[in-house]
Design a protein around this motif. Structure first.
Motif, PDB file in Angstrom:
ATOM      1  N   ASP A  93       0.831  -1.195   0.000  1.00 17.25           N
ATOM      2  CA  ASP A  93       0.000   0.000   0.000  1.00 17.25           C
ATOM      3  C   ASP A  93       0.878   1.262   0.000  1.00 17.25           C
ATOM      4  O   ASP A  93       0.913   2.026   0.961  1.00 17.25           O
ATOM      5  CB  ASP A  93      -0.907  -0.041   1.244  1.00 17.25           C
ATOM      6  N   LEU A  94       1.593   1.449  -1.114  1.00 17.11           N
ATOM      7  CA  LEU A  94       2.490   2.603  -1.254  1.00 17.11           C
ATOM      8  C   LEU A  94       1.767   3.736  -1.967  1.00 17.11           C
ATOM      9  O   LEU A  94       0.905   3.487  -2.814  1.00 17.11           O
ATOM     10  CB  LEU A  94       3.713   2.213  -2.106  1.00 17.11           C
ATOM     11  N   GLU A  95       2.164   4.965  -1.636  1.00 18.06           N
ATOM     12  CA  GLU A  95       1.661   6.090  -2.432  1.00 18.06           C
ATOM     13  C   GLU A  95       2.254   5.992  -3.828  1.00 18.06           C
ATOM     14  O   GLU A  95       3.289   5.365  -4.032  1.00 18.06           O
ATOM     15  CB  GLU A  95       2.075   7.416  -1.777  1.00 18.06           C
ATOM     16  N   LYS A  96       1.622   6.650  -4.778  1.00 14.18           N
ATOM     17  CA  LYS A  96       1.994   6.487  -6.183  1.00 14.18           C
ATOM     18  C   LYS A  96       3.484   6.766  -6.433  1.00 14.18           C
ATOM     19  O   LYS A  96       4.017   7.780  -6.012  1.00 14.18           O
ATOM     20  CB  LYS A  96       1.151   7.431  -7.038  1.00 14.18           C
ATOM     21  N   LEU A  97       4.100   5.819  -7.109  1.00 13.67           N
ATOM     22  CA  LEU A  97       5.511   5.936  -7.467  1.00 13.67           C
ATOM     23  C   LEU A  97       5.678   5.563  -8.929  1.00 13.67           C
ATOM     24  O   LEU A  97       4.877   4.799  -9.472  1.00 13.67           O
ATOM     25  CB  LEU A  97       6.369   4.982  -6.620  1.00 13.67           C
ATOM     26  N   GLU A  98       6.752   6.086  -9.541  1.00 13.79           N
ATOM     27  CA  GLU A  98       7.083   5.662 -10.908  1.00 13.79           C
ATOM     28  C   GLU A  98       7.534   4.211 -10.873  1.00 13.79           C
ATOM     29  O   GLU A  98       8.030   3.720  -9.851  1.00 13.79           O
ATOM     30  CB  GLU A  98       8.219   6.537 -11.456  1.00 13.79           C
ATOM     31  N   LYS A  99       7.412   3.557 -12.010  1.00 12.40           N
ATOM     32  CA  LYS A  99       7.786   2.142 -12.101  1.00 12.40           C
ATOM     33  C   LYS A  99       9.257   1.929 -11.700  1.00 12.40           C
ATOM     34  O   LYS A  99       9.599   0.986 -10.978  1.00 12.40           O
ATOM     35  CB  LYS A  99       7.565   1.676 -13.547  1.00 12.40           C
ATOM     36  N   GLU A 137      10.577 -14.703  12.187  1.00 15.73           N
ATOM     37  CA  GLU A 137       9.419 -14.059  11.558  1.00 15.73           C
ATOM     38  C   GLU A 137       9.877 -12.817  10.809  1.00 15.73           C
ATOM     39  O   GLU A 137      10.733 -12.074  11.294  1.00 15.73           O
ATOM     40  CB  GLU A 137       8.402 -13.668  12.632  1.00 15.73           C
ATOM     41  N   ILE A 138       9.336 -12.633   9.622  1.00 13.20           N
ATOM     42  CA  ILE A 138       9.609 -11.399   8.874  1.00 13.20           C
ATOM     43  C   ILE A 138       8.282 -10.771   8.480  1.00 13.20           C
ATOM     44  O   ILE A 138       7.379 -11.460   7.992  1.00 13.20           O
ATOM     45  CB  ILE A 138      10.533 -11.624   7.655  1.00 13.20           C
ATOM     46  N   CYS A 139       8.168  -9.474   8.771  1.00 14.83           N
ATOM     47  CA  CYS A 139       6.953  -8.727   8.455  1.00 14.83           C
ATOM     48  C   CYS A 139       7.319  -7.568   7.538  1.00 14.83           C
ATOM     49  O   CYS A 139       8.427  -7.042   7.594  1.00 14.83           O
ATOM     50  CB  CYS A 139       6.340  -8.136   9.724  1.00 14.83           C
ATOM     51  N   SER A 140       6.370  -7.191   6.717  1.00 15.16           N
ATOM     52  CA  SER A 140       6.588  -6.077   5.815  1.00 15.16           C
ATOM     53  C   SER A 140       5.309  -5.259   5.713  1.00 15.16           C
ATOM     54  O   SER A 140       4.207  -5.812   5.708  1.00 15.16           O
ATOM     55  CB  SER A 140       6.993  -6.629   4.443  1.00 15.16           C
ATOM     56  N   GLY A 141       5.475  -3.960   5.654  1.00 17.89           N
ATOM     57  CA  GLY A 141       4.333  -3.076   5.485  1.00 17.89           C
ATOM     58  C   GLY A 141       4.788  -1.780   4.846  1.00 17.89           C
ATOM     59  O   GLY A 141       5.987  -1.505   4.779  1.00 17.89           O
ATOM     60  N   ALA A 142       3.845  -1.006   4.364  1.00 18.24           N
ATOM     61  CA  ALA A 142       4.209   0.233   3.675  1.00 18.24           C
ATOM     62  C   ALA A 142       3.316   1.370   4.123  1.00 18.24           C
ATOM     63  O   ALA A 142       2.146   1.170   4.465  1.00 18.24           O
ATOM     64  CB  ALA A 142       4.092   0.038   2.171  1.00 18.24           C
ATOM     65  N   LYS A 143       3.879   2.571   4.094  1.00 20.63           N
ATOM     66  CA  LYS A 143       3.113   3.776   4.361  1.00 20.63           C
ATOM     67  C   LYS A 143       3.803   4.902   3.598  1.00 20.63           C
ATOM     68  O   LYS A 143       5.034   5.041   3.678  1.00 20.63           O
ATOM     69  CB  LYS A 143       3.103   4.074   5.866  1.00 20.63           C
ATOM     70  N   GLY A 144       3.039   5.676   2.888  1.00 20.84           N
ATOM     71  CA  GLY A 144       3.650   6.739   2.088  1.00 20.84           C
ATOM     72  C   GLY A 144       4.566   6.143   1.046  1.00 20.84           C
ATOM     73  O   GLY A 144       4.166   5.282   0.255  1.00 20.84           O
ATOM     74  N   ALA A 158      11.539   5.256  -0.778  1.00 17.90           N
ATOM     75  CA  ALA A 158      11.824   5.376  -2.212  1.00 17.90           C
ATOM     76  C   ALA A 158      12.486   6.720  -2.506  1.00 17.90           C
ATOM     77  O   ALA A 158      12.167   7.735  -1.887  1.00 17.90           O
ATOM     78  CB  ALA A 158      10.521   5.271  -2.999  1.00 17.90           C
ATOM     79  N   SER A 159      13.422   6.686  -3.450  1.00 17.72           N
ATOM     80  CA  SER A 159      14.024   7.939  -3.925  1.00 17.72           C
ATOM     81  C   SER A 159      13.044   8.532  -4.927  1.00 17.72           C
ATOM     82  O   SER A 159      12.883   8.012  -6.017  1.00 17.72           O
ATOM     83  CB  SER A 159      15.351   7.670  -4.623  1.00 17.72           C
ATOM     84  N   VAL A 160      12.359   9.578  -4.519  1.00 13.70           N
ATOM     85  CA  VAL A 160      11.365  10.187  -5.410  1.00 13.70           C
ATOM     86  C   VAL A 160      12.014  11.366  -6.117  1.00 13.70           C
ATOM     87  O   VAL A 160      12.530  12.271  -5.476  1.00 13.70           O
ATOM     88  CB  VAL A 160      10.136  10.664  -4.608  1.00 13.70           C
ATOM     89  N   PHE A 161      12.010  11.322  -7.441  1.00 14.06           N
ATOM     90  CA  PHE A 161      12.718  12.368  -8.205  1.00 14.06           C
ATOM     91  C   PHE A 161      11.747  13.477  -8.611  1.00 14.06           C
ATOM     92  O   PHE A 161      10.582  13.249  -8.812  1.00 14.06           O
ATOM     93  CB  PHE A 161      13.368  11.757  -9.455  1.00 14.06           C
TER      94      PHE A 161
END
Lengths: 124, 188
Positions: free
Chosen positions: B50-56, B87-94, B185-188
């Protein structure tokens, strides 16, 4: 993935170290060590020995090419392997060339790191 | 149980409400090969979080970092664990993905781990200076069994924001360590 590693060497054949997920080969004819597949090993001793021998074989006046273009993944112990090769080549005077692919972003990061250890390393 | 935090524990560990949770139970006999398999899987799944919009290209680069960091954290867990599950967990924000890996650890190993973290962050030299000094040290001491570059490469090559949580145990029941890595993410 250390299962099934094996190395071969002989007067007629180029040294090779391989496992289920990777292959590393030193071509004496071209002075190139080619890395392919995925290298996320627990121990790099065999590969380290082979690459160090390649540095020695090239000697202080030659250029050793490390071709990682087909190497998809590498762990931190693998980065340590390449750092050690750069430091060894820096000591012996052997020039290094690292061939990378823009397909794998980690490769340019590693080239930047190796250049700090050995500014003369050539990228390709 | 006492909880000891080292450095910049942000309280954003997502173990309680992750988008992905993978548990390697003791019965699986967690081993080295699992690290690569699972981290590749998590890397591939980055674009579905559930990431905010990013380029491919930004998603691809973030996925590469998830793959690398997850593998490093899992390799550490395999090396340090004292039985039990990993245990490994992963989640997304922004634009940020958080990974958390946890495993049981004996008290002696836990203390050694904490000491190595103190060494990593103590002193006046920068992380980059420590990164190159560690490589020079490894070259001078080839007998060393660990490179000591795992956390440094996560931070320097992938911009990981790391934090650790140690839960103390008892002699018969090892404590637990959780390591969190936040990757943005590196957002350009």
């Amino acid at each position: 993935m250390n299962e099934g590693n094996h190395s071969t060497a002989g007067p007629e054949t180029d040294p090779v170290v391989s496992g289920p997920e990777y292959l590393v080969r030193f071509s004496r004819a071209t002075g190139t060590v080619t890395f392919g597949g995925t290298l996320r090993l627990n121990s790099y001793d065999e590969i380290k020995s082979m690459v160090r021998a390649a540095v020695e074989a090239i000697g202080p006046t030659g250029v050793l090419t490390l071709d990682v273009r087909q190497l998809k993944l590498l762990n931190s112990s693998g980065i340590n392997l390449f750092a050690g090769v750069a430091l060894s080549a820096r000591s012996s005077g052997t020039k290094l060339r690292l061939m990378t692919s823009s397909e794998y972003s980690w490769q340019s990061k590693m080239l930047g790191t190796l250049r700090k250890l050995m500014p003369t390393i050539e990228g390709a | 149980m006492a909880i000891q935090d080292i450095r910049n524990y942000t309280g954003q560990i997502t173990q309680e409400n992750p988008q992905i949770r993978i548990r390697l139970n003791e019965e699986l006999h967690p081993r080295w090969a699992h690290c690569d398999m699972i981290s590749r899987y998590l890397g591939h799944l980055t674009g579905t979080l559930d990431l905010e919009k990013l380029e491919k290209s930004e998603v691809a680069e973030l996925g590469d970092s998830v793959n690398y960091v997850a593998n490093e954290l899992l390799e550490n867990a395999i090396k340090e664990r004292s039985g039990g599950s990993i245990e490994i967990c992963s989640g997304a924000k922004g634009h940020t993905v958080t990974l958390v890996v946890s495993n049981r650890i004996e008290a002696a190993k836990s203390e050694k781990f904490k000491a190595s973290l103190q060494k990593l962050f103590d002193g006046e030299s920068s992380l980059e200076e420590k990164f190159f000094a560690t490589m020079e040290h490894n070259e001078a001491h080839p007998e060393a069994k660990v490179s000591g570059l795992g956390f440094l490469t996560m931070m320097i090559h992938h911009g990981a924001d790391l934090s650790w949580r140690f839960e103390s145990g008892e002699p018969a029941h090892p404590g637990r360590v959780s390591v969190s890595a936040r990757l943005t993410a590196s957002v350009f």
